[in-house]
Design a protein around this motif. Structure first.
Motif, PDB file in Angstrom:
ATOM      1  N   ALA A 178       0.796  -1.233   0.000  1.00 43.40           N
ATOM      2  CA  ALA A 178       0.000   0.000   0.000  1.00 43.40           C
ATOM      3  C   ALA A 178       0.822   1.275   0.000  1.00 43.40           C
ATOM      4  N   GLY A 179       2.121   1.186   0.279  1.00 44.15           N
ATOM      5  CA  GLY A 179       2.947   2.379   0.352  1.00 44.15           C
ATOM      6  C   GLY A 179       3.096   2.923   1.747  1.00 44.15           C
ATOM      7  N   ASN A 180       2.323   2.395   2.695  1.00 46.55           N
ATOM      8  CA  ASN A 180       2.343   2.865   4.076  1.00 46.55           C
ATOM      9  C   ASN A 180       2.164   1.699   5.034  1.00 46.55           C
ATOM     10  N   PRO A 181       2.761   1.779   6.227  1.00 43.70           N
ATOM     11  CA  PRO A 181       2.396   0.834   7.277  1.00 43.70           C
ATOM     12  C   PRO A 181       1.062   1.243   7.894  1.00 43.70           C
ATOM     13  N   ILE A 182       0.503   0.408   8.738  1.00 39.61           N
ATOM     14  CA  ILE A 182      -0.725   0.762   9.469  1.00 39.61           C
ATOM     15  C   ILE A 182      -0.300   1.399  10.781  1.00 39.61           C
ATOM     16  N   LEU A 183      -0.341   2.719  10.853  1.00 36.68           N
ATOM     17  CA  LEU A 183       0.104   3.436  12.044  1.00 36.68           C
ATOM     18  C   LEU A 183      -1.058   3.712  12.989  1.00 36.68           C
ATOM     19  N   ALA A 184      -0.707   4.045  14.225  1.00 38.65           N
ATOM     20  CA  ALA A 184      -1.724   4.381  15.230  1.00 38.65           C
ATOM     21  C   ALA A 184      -2.595   5.516  14.711  1.00 38.65           C
ATOM     22  N   GLY A 185      -3.876   5.359  14.830  1.00 36.73           N
ATOM     23  CA  GLY A 185      -4.819   6.370  14.376  1.00 36.73           C
ATOM     24  C   GLY A 185      -5.403   6.094  13.010  1.00 36.73           C
ATOM     25  N   TYR A 186      -4.722   5.291  12.162  1.00 41.51           N
ATOM     26  CA  TYR A 186      -5.261   4.994  10.840  1.00 41.51           C
ATOM     27  C   TYR A 186      -6.594   4.243  10.963  1.00 41.51           C
ATOM     28  N   THR A 187      -7.423   4.404   9.959  1.00 44.62           N
ATOM     29  CA  THR A 187      -8.776   3.842  10.015  1.00 44.62           C
ATOM     30  C   THR A 187      -8.778   2.328  10.148  1.00 44.62           C
TER      31      THR A 187
END
Length: 510
Positions: A124-133
């Motif tokens: 996806a281009g990004n990790p799943i960080l705190a706050g992400y949906t």
């Protein structure tokens, strides 16, 4: 004569601006505060109905004659929120917000299920960080099973406002890329990440269609009548608050860095291609203009200065006067302003800390300056990742509530060593939403004008608010920044594991 409305549904308030493109002037601006439900577990929530009540109140303050001149509405919304709807469109639970860190365990679970952080970035281009949906859905499954069982649609905050305005459900790519599920390279949902989030149901069926940034939809007749608007009003695709602030500050072409000093702090730039960092030093988002928006986000900015002002019993609007007589470095005080946990650096369990106190420097002026410096240093820490990747910038465009402070404008110029300019319209997200509405309205009428041309024409700089680096202050802040980084390195080990945080006996001296 037509007016274009920009609505910014933020964490602390809803703001409305009415823009007249012929006069090149915001002819009205209104706002309403919002409450926040905060839990000891890091949860941060709001009821979606609060947003609608505030929007109604803002329109009620708009002169009836002006309401009849409205041609289009653009909605900016706080990113990453989770608004669960049932099959009838009713909201099932309070909306979990971008600053909610109670789902950090679920972030790790999703990334582990997909094969780790690097695999997540590949997909996806990004990790799943705190706050992400994304992490909010498995949290809901665990803690709100009734809402999960009835879940029929997943919306982001600005999507929900659009749904209320039009009766239509959609997402645009900029805000959708902050969900954690969108592959920003292909602009498609990642089937692997959706399955890793919930292997028991097809989340793709719960997500609304993705639309282009210049799309628009007709307002629902009943809502038009309720708000006193013409029934021919169009509602633009809208976007996340950072994407709209990029438009509102004119950051729709390469070479410019925008900085928003709001509840959160953000740095973002325009790119005509995906800008993905394998080390996840920044968020590789799409823009709400058809391009991409590499972005640094800190979860604590004006929240730090406002908390200090509240502690010492003054209004943050008087902060510059309170700081008078203090100097860069805050007399040796260093604040790590991680009141909401933190995303950059990735320390969701972190807490704020004040260091370097002695019998002479613990004054309200120094403490307030330390909060402002800490918030600015946090953004500088993220900016260093952009520079390390070879990105360079010639100037900063400043927006958000903090941009109203002359002291903060000068501090940004000195800490970053770059000239700072402030657009005439301080509410960059709301103004950007109005400009996107102008663009979408024109496209619906057959115009081919692009958003960059609109930004050049309508975003104007306020020369009186510009700041230029002071060499002596630049040197002083370089030393202060090094102290900040040393304290950050020292406490990082305390907060890197989920078990550590407020109340942990090993942190009593912090």
């Amino acid at each position: 004569m037509s007016l274009f409305i920009g609505l910014d549904v933020g964490t602390q308030s809803v703001k409305l601006v009415a823009y007249d493109p012929q006069l090149r002037q915001v002819v009205a601006s209104h706002g309403r505060p919002l409450e926040l439900i905060a839990g000891d577990d890091g949860s941060r929530e709001q009821h979606a109905e609060w947003w609608l009540a505030a929007i109604r109140a803002c329109f009620a303050q708009l002169d009836p004659a002006q309401r009849q001149q409205v041609a289009a509405i653009g909605v900016s919304g706080q990113q990453h929120g989770f608004v669960p709807l049932d099959r009838n469109g009713a909201v099932l639970a309070p909306a979990k917000l971008w600053c909610d860190t109670s789902t950090s365990v679920e972030c790790g679970e999703i990334m582990a299920a997909v094969g780790g952080v690097q695999r997540c970035i590949e997909l996806a281009g990004n990790p799943i960080l705190a706050g992400y949906t994304a992490s909010k859905l498995p949290w809901t499954r665990k803690h709100r099973p009734d809402a999960y069982a009835q879940l029929a649609t997943i919306l982001l905050p600005h999507d929900y406002v659009n749904f209320w305005l039009t009766g239509e459900r959609w997402m645009e790519y900029g805000d959708a890329s902050g969900s954690g599920w969108l592959d920003v390279r292909t602009r498609r949902w990642s089937p692997e990440l959706l399955a890793a989030t919930d292997p028991d149901r097809d989340l793709g069926q719960l997500l609304p269609p993705l639309v282009e940034a210049d799309a628009s939809f007709a307002i629902a007749p009943a809502i038009a009548d309720e708000l006193g608007l013409p029934r021919h009003v169009r509602v633009a695709a809208g976007g996340g608050d950072n994407m709209m602030a990029a438009i509102g500050t004119g950051n729709v072409a390469a070479g410019l860095l925008s900085m928003s000093l709001g509840t959160s702090g953000t740095l973002f730039a325009h790119a005509d291609r995906p800008v993905v960092d394998d080390a996840a030093g920044w968020a590789a988002f799409c823009s709400s203009t058809g391009g991409w928006l590499p972005l640094i986000c800190t979860m604590n900015c004006t929240v730090a200065t406002e908390n200090v002002a509240r502690l010492f019993g003054f209004d943050s609007r008087d902060g510059d006067a309170v700081m008078a007589g203090t100097a860069p470095g805050a007399g040796g005080l260093v604040m790590l302003p991680f009141f909401n946990g933190e995303r950059t650096p990735d320390l969701p369990h972190a807490r704020g800390g004040l260091f370097g106190m002695d019998l002479g420097n613990l004054t309200r002026g120094n403490t307030y300056r330390a909060a402002m410096e800490g918030a600015t240093y946090s953004l500088r820490n993220g900016y260093d990742a952009l520079r390390a990747a070879g990105l360079g910038f010639e100037a900063i465009r400043l927006t958000g509530g903090g941009s109203k402070s002359a002291a903060w404008r000068q501090m940004v110029a000195d800490v970053f060593g770059l000239p700072v300019d402030v657009p005439e319209q301080a509410e960059g997200a709301a103004f950007g939403a109005a400009l996107q509405a102008l663009w979408a309205h024109g496209r619906a009428g057959g115009s081919r004008q692009d958003i960059a041309a609109i930004a050049r024409e309508h975003v104007r700089i306020s020369p009186a608010l510009s700041a230029r680096p002071d060499p002596d202050a630049v040197t002083a802040y370089d030393e202060g920044y090094r102290r900040f980084l040393s304290h950050l390195d020292a406490v990082r080990r305390w907060y890197e594991k989920p078990g550590l945080g407020a109340g942990d006996p090993g942190l009593g001296s912090a």
